[in-house]
Motif scaffolding. Sequence first.
Motif, PDB file in Angstrom:
ATOM      1  N   ASP A   1       0.825  -1.209   0.000  1.00 39.87           N
ATOM      2  CA  ASP A   1       0.000   0.000   0.000  1.00 39.87           C
ATOM      3  C   ASP A   1       0.862   1.262   0.000  1.00 39.87           C
ATOM      4  O   ASP A   1       0.540   2.243  -0.676  1.00 39.87           O
ATOM      5  CB  ASP A   1      -0.935   0.002   1.209  1.00 39.87           C
ATOM      6  N   ALA A   2       1.952   1.246   0.763  1.00 38.20           N
ATOM      7  CA  ALA A   2       2.831   2.412   0.806  1.00 38.20           C
ATOM      8  C   ALA A   2       3.451   2.674  -0.567  1.00 38.20           C
ATOM      9  O   ALA A   2       3.524   3.833  -1.019  1.00 38.20           O
ATOM     10  CB  ALA A   2       3.923   2.210   1.856  1.00 38.20           C
ATOM     11  N   LEU A   3       3.890   1.629  -1.242  1.00 36.44           N
ATOM     12  CA  LEU A   3       4.455   1.804  -2.577  1.00 36.44           C
ATOM     13  C   LEU A   3       3.408   2.366  -3.547  1.00 36.44           C
ATOM     14  O   LEU A   3       3.697   3.291  -4.322  1.00 36.44           O
ATOM     15  CB  LEU A   3       4.991   0.474  -3.094  1.00 36.44           C
ATOM     16  N   PHE A   4       2.208   1.813  -3.514  1.00 34.99           N
ATOM     17  CA  PHE A   4       1.174   2.279  -4.436  1.00 34.99           C
ATOM     18  C   PHE A   4       0.720   3.697  -4.098  1.00 34.99           C
ATOM     19  O   PHE A   4       0.282   4.438  -4.984  1.00 34.99           O
ATOM     20  CB  PHE A   4      -0.011   1.317  -4.424  1.00 34.99           C
ATOM     21  N   ARG A   5       0.832   4.082  -2.862  1.00 37.84           N
ATOM     22  CA  ARG A   5       0.417   5.431  -2.457  1.00 37.84           C
ATOM     23  C   ARG A   5       1.473   6.481  -2.785  1.00 37.84           C
ATOM     24  O   ARG A   5       1.137   7.589  -3.224  1.00 37.84           O
ATOM     25  CB  ARG A   5       0.142   5.434  -0.952  1.00 37.84           C
ATOM     26  N   GLU A   6       2.757   6.140  -2.619  1.00 36.37           N
ATOM     27  CA  GLU A   6       3.795   7.158  -2.605  1.00 36.37           C
ATOM     28  C   GLU A   6       4.793   7.094  -3.753  1.00 36.37           C
ATOM     29  O   GLU A   6       5.409   8.112  -4.080  1.00 36.37           O
ATOM     30  CB  GLU A   6       4.578   7.050  -1.283  1.00 36.37           C
ATOM     31  N   HIS A   7       4.976   5.940  -4.353  1.00 38.91           N
ATOM     32  CA  HIS A   7       6.094   5.786  -5.291  1.00 38.91           C
ATOM     33  C   HIS A   7       5.737   6.321  -6.681  1.00 38.91           C
ATOM     34  O   HIS A   7       4.613   6.129  -7.149  1.00 38.91           O
ATOM     35  CB  HIS A   7       6.498   4.315  -5.392  1.00 38.91           C
ATOM     36  N   PRO A   8       6.676   6.978  -7.370  1.00 42.80           N
ATOM     37  CA  PRO A   8       6.380   7.500  -8.717  1.00 42.80           C
ATOM     38  C   PRO A   8       6.102   6.415  -9.751  1.00 42.80           C
ATOM     39  O   PRO A   8       5.512   6.710 -10.798  1.00 42.80           O
ATOM     40  CB  PRO A   8       7.645   8.295  -9.079  1.00 42.80           C
ATOM     41  N   GLN A   9       6.475   5.163  -9.480  1.00 44.48           N
ATOM     42  CA  GLN A   9       6.168   4.073 -10.403  1.00 44.48           C
ATOM     43  C   GLN A   9       4.871   3.346 -10.044  1.00 44.48           C
ATOM     44  O   GLN A   9       4.576   2.297 -10.602  1.00 44.48           O
ATOM     45  CB  GLN A   9       7.322   3.078 -10.439  1.00 44.48           C
ATOM     46  N   SER A  10       4.079   3.914  -9.146  1.00 45.12           N
ATOM     47  CA  SER A  10       2.792   3.322  -8.803  1.00 45.12           C
ATOM     48  C   SER A  10       1.912   3.215 -10.043  1.00 45.12           C
ATOM     49  O   SER A  10       1.869   4.122 -10.876  1.00 45.12           O
ATOM     50  CB  SER A  10       2.080   4.182  -7.754  1.00 45.12           C
ATOM     51  N   ALA A  11       1.189   2.098 -10.152  1.00 49.69           N
ATOM     52  CA  ALA A  11       0.249   1.923 -11.264  1.00 49.69           C
ATOM     53  C   ALA A  11      -1.032   2.725 -11.068  1.00 49.69           C
ATOM     54  O   ALA A  11      -1.844   2.824 -11.992  1.00 49.69           O
ATOM     55  CB  ALA A  11      -0.096   0.444 -11.420  1.00 49.69           C
ATOM     56  N   LEU A  12      -1.242   3.284  -9.883  1.00 45.46           N
ATOM     57  CA  LEU A  12      -2.451   4.061  -9.618  1.00 45.46           C
ATOM     58  C   LEU A  12      -2.325   5.462 -10.190  1.00 45.46           C
ATOM     59  O   LEU A  12      -1.295   6.126 -10.039  1.00 45.46           O
ATOM     60  CB  LEU A  12      -2.707   4.156  -8.111  1.00 45.46           C
ATOM     61  N   ARG A  13      -3.394   5.927 -10.829  1.00 45.17           N
ATOM     62  CA  ARG A  13      -3.412   7.308 -11.279  1.00 45.17           C
ATOM     63  C   ARG A  13      -3.412   8.238 -10.069  1.00 45.17           C
ATOM     64  O   ARG A  13      -3.782   7.845  -8.957  1.00 45.17           O
ATOM     65  CB  ARG A  13      -4.645   7.549 -12.150  1.00 45.17           C
ATOM     66  N   ALA A  14      -3.019   9.479 -10.306  1.00 46.43           N
ATOM     67  CA  ALA A  14      -2.847  10.426  -9.198  1.00 46.43           C
ATOM     68  C   ALA A  14      -4.127  10.628  -8.399  1.00 46.43           C
ATOM     69  O   ALA A  14      -4.079  10.857  -7.185  1.00 46.43           O
ATOM     70  CB  ALA A  14      -2.329  11.756  -9.728  1.00 46.43           C
ATOM     71  N   ASP A  15      -5.285  10.543  -9.071  1.00 46.01           N
ATOM     72  CA  ASP A  15      -6.555  10.801  -8.393  1.00 46.01           C
ATOM     73  C   ASP A  15      -7.272   9.522  -7.970  1.00 46.01           C
ATOM     74  O   ASP A  15      -8.429   9.561  -7.560  1.00 46.01           O
ATOM     75  CB  ASP A  15      -7.475  11.634  -9.288  1.00 46.01           C
TER      76      ASP A  15
END
Length: 208
Positions: free
Chosen positions: A41-55
């Motif tokens: 969760d921390a990686l997906f929330r904070e990392h620039p390579q997260s697959a999640l869009r900013a919003d």
Amino acid sequence: MTGRTELELADWRRRVAQLYAAVRAEAEPAVGHALWRAGRDALFREHPQSALRADDPLRETGLPFWPYDPDLRFELPLGPVPEGTRTLELPSGETGSTLLRAVGVLELPDPVGGSLTVWWLEQYAGGLFLPMRDGTAGGDPATSSYGGGRYLLDTAKGADLGAVGDRMVIDLNFLYHPSCRYDDAWLCPLAPPENSVTARVEAGERMA
């Protein structure tokens, strides 16, 4: 990719490898799983390579997953590949395909049943790759996983649960969605027919 993007991707892989190393070092599987969930969760929330869009609201809520089920952790021998099993070329988007070579078969015991082929990535960074599609794939998001399946092992990225002697640790609570589940700009090899089971594996990440 720019040099900065490549550095970010290298850092993502490094952090994933460190997270799985911490999980393997934890003697209590459920505690290791909680550690993995918090780290992912921390990686997906904070990392620039997260697959999640900013919003994407999942940055705040965390990725949905089923509660830990100790009955879905196994230590399994890697059996031989059936005669005639071929290498497999999976589409990975408009840029080409991913070539896989079967290296062995895992027989899943009850309550799941069925078999899974373990693959070796013939390009990229190499490594073992274990995708899986089960009876939860597709359907109502509240009770399902991604229709294309999930990943369990991808040692090229450090996603490795280790082994006990000559037996692989297969913990279905660590099933996770490929990046293309969150954003179709990502290109992912999906589970082939050989890696499908009919049972509903209500463990690991789910859609909602």
